[in-house]
Design an enzyme around this catalytic site. Structure first.
Site, short mmCIF file in Angstrom:
data_model
loop_
_atom_site.label_atom_id
_atom_site.label_comp_id
_atom_site.label_asym_id
_atom_site.label_seq_id
_atom_site.Cartn_x
_atom_site.Cartn_y
_atom_site.Cartn_z
CE LYS A 1 -4.23 -1.84 2.05
NZ LYS A 1 -5.23 -1.72 3.10
CG ASP B 1 -8.38 0.36 3.00
OD1 ASP B 1 -9.17 -0.46 2.50
OD2 ASP B 1 -7.14 0.19 3.00
#
Ligand code: NAP
Length: 522
Positions: free
Chosen positions: A317, A353
């Site tokens: 990420k 997210d």
């Protein structure tokens, strides 16, 4: 076109192999460096007799470019065929009317020019493949493109590039090369050798390679990783009939395709959820999980193959940010990207997210002015704190390791408590962002059940199991609960919106993931 290499040890065996192939395949490649006592004239006429439509390729590979050592009759074949003898064989192939001769780029400019002028003098219809093999590795896509251009420069009718795959992501590079050649309006044959290269052999044809190489059951492989003709045909059949059942994640350009990049990815439910959504949205694309060893190669593949979008998960990420052309402000602030959108080679990064978590929270409560205890200080805790702040809520960080917790709290100007002191605080909502309680440790909870009475709402970001011990304890204390499944589905829906510009079928996605989890849990 499927081509079978004729790489038998003797002339007689080669004749039999040609006979066996004729009804099944589109082309044969006569490996004159392997067929020890091969009589080219006889082999070509056997091919013509066996099938008038079957193309014949003649080649004589250098040992440096062949993973298959000459296995022929050692009495007949004591050493590698000399350069002069090879040239003679190729000229003979031209005279005999082979459909293609294959000469290596490494044969050199002079040799290739000589064959070219010989073809012209003969007014031959034989076409020239200029090939390049690397039997030890797959270089970068940039290097493969250079090699391709060098082959094109020789005046080749067709370029063939076959490196050796050491890892799965090497396949992406050659498939990217096919796309590159196609963009230039050039035909190419490209795939990877080796066990790791199997997927590119299966994919080469549907992806646009002019030829795919396979073997007949029981036939001699001329390179490791070759598939049987029936395996290749079955793959093509699957690809045409039902994309969603195709195991490999590559699909031909045209359909918008999506990937999950992570390591590991085996347990991920994203492919199931996204493919169900794509199907319901009637989008002719496919989403597949890809376990990445080499992030740089995977990102090159996304550009090269024009993959429309990618989900990015642990451990990439942060690292993925180095490969993007632009990064959305929220993702920059979070220091993490979980979504990549590819707009014709321009890659943009986003983070969904925090959006997913905020949406899951908003379904249960308003955020502005409320207090939220966040357990954990990792990436998800950061996403939670960021979202809560952005929505005018008040986060409190609680973490096992005080230094990490304090650092996160300082970043968001909010209070910090060590995990051991969690009983001393109260808030409107408790959010667990640690992995405590995740499958297989389903009997663990990050906190004692007694403290849960301090929270009207308890959220767990874990979605496997769908109801963690923390949530079961919270329910028993009369709290409202929010499962990580909600966050997971909302972050996925936000990804689909970014990739397609359309609303995702949320309820269907939720149902699909819930059912799978129930199945896993039963
Ligand atoms: P991370 O960056 O590794 O952070 C994990 C945090 O958990 C750390 O702060 C760590 O505390 C804490 N922790 C780990 N084990 C602990 C233990 N035994 N006791 C107390 N604290 C412990 O992980 P992440 O990327 O934030 O992911 C965390 C969880 O979120 C994972 O389970 C992941 O699957 C889930 N997740 C869910 C979604 C969704 O869509 N539902 C999305 C993203 C992530 P220390 O600082 O003390 O090490």
């Amino acid at each position: 076109m499927i081509c079978i290499p004729i790489a038998e040890a003797t002339h007689q065996e080669a004749l039999q192999a040609i006979e066996r192939c004729a009804q099944t395949v589109d082309a044969v490649e006569l490996r004159m460096d392997v067929i020890a006592d091969g009589d080219l004239a006889e082999l070509i006429s056997a091919g013509r007799r066996a099938s008038s439509r079957m193309k014949i390729i003649v080649t004589c590979r250098r040992k440096e470019e062949s993973l298959m050592a000459p296995t022929g009759n050692q009495a007949n074949r004591k050493k590698e065929i000399s350069k002069a003898a090879k040239m003679k064989l190729l000229r003979q192939a031209v005279v005999l009317g082979a459909d293609f001769i294959d000469i290596e780029l490494a044969a050199g400019e002079k040799a290739i020019r000589e064959i070219q002028s010989f073809r012209r003098k003969q007014k031959s219809l034989t076409r020239m493949i200029v090939s390049w093999h690397d039997i030890s590795k797959t270089p970068s896509l940039a290097k493969l493109k250079e090699v391709f251009q060098a082959c094109v420069k020789t005046g080749a009718d067709l370029v063939k590039i076959v490196p050796y795959a050491r890892k799965t992501s090497d396949n992406l590079k050659v498939l990217g090369l096919i796309t590159y050649a196609k963009e230039q309006g050039r035909d190419i044959i490209a795939m990877c050798m080796g066990e790791e290269g199997k997927i590119s052999r299966a994919m080469a044809l549907p992806w646009g390679s002019a030829l795919g190489f396979a073997v007949l059951p029981g036939g001699k492989k001329s390179a490791p990783g070759q598939l049987t003709v029936s395996a290749m045909m079955e793959f093509r059949r699957q690809l045409r009939s039902n994309q969603h059942s195709v195991q490999p994640w590559f699909l031909p350009p045209g359909a918008p395709n999506f990937v999950l990049l992570g390591n590991p990815v085996r347990q991920s439910l994203s492919p199931l959820m996204h493919n169900k959504a794509l199907e319901a949205m009637q989008i002719d694309g496919h989403y597949s999980a890809f376990c990445v060893g080499d992030l740089a190669a995977a990102m090159a593949g996304i550009r090269g193959m024009n993959i429309r979008g990618a989900s990015v998960t642990i451990p990439f990420k942060k690292a993925v940010m180095d490969y993007l052309d632009e990064i959305d402000a929220d993702a920059v602030a979070l220091g993490a990207v979980n979504t990549v959108v590819n707009d014709r080679g321009r890659l943009a990064g986003y983070n969904t997210d925090w959006l997913g978590l905020m949406q899951a929270l908003k379904n249960k409560m308003s955020i502005a002015g409320k207090t939220f205890v966040i357990i954990g200080a990792g990436g998800t805790a950061r996403a939670a704190a960021y979202g809560i702040k952005k929505e005018s809520g008040r986060p409190i960080i609680v973490n096992r390791t005080p230094e990490k917790g304090r650092a996160l709290a300082a970043r968001f100007h909010c209070p910090f408590y060590p995990l051991a002191d969690i009983g001393k605080i109260k808030a409107h909502c408790l959010i667990n962002t640690t992995s405590v309680g995740m499958y297989p440790q389903i009997h663990r909870s990050p906190v004692a059940a007694e403290i849960l009475a301090n929270y009207p709402i308890v959220v767990d970001v874990i979605y496997n199991p769908s109801k963690t011990k923390l949530l079961r304890d919270a329910e028993a204390k009369g709290c409202k609960i929010v499962s990580g499944l909600e966050m997971f589905v909302y972050q996925g829906a936000a990804q689909l919106k970014l990739w397609t510009g359309r609303e995702a079928p949320l309820q269907l996605m939720k149902k699909t993931v819930r059912e799978r989890l129930e199945k896993l849990e039963s």
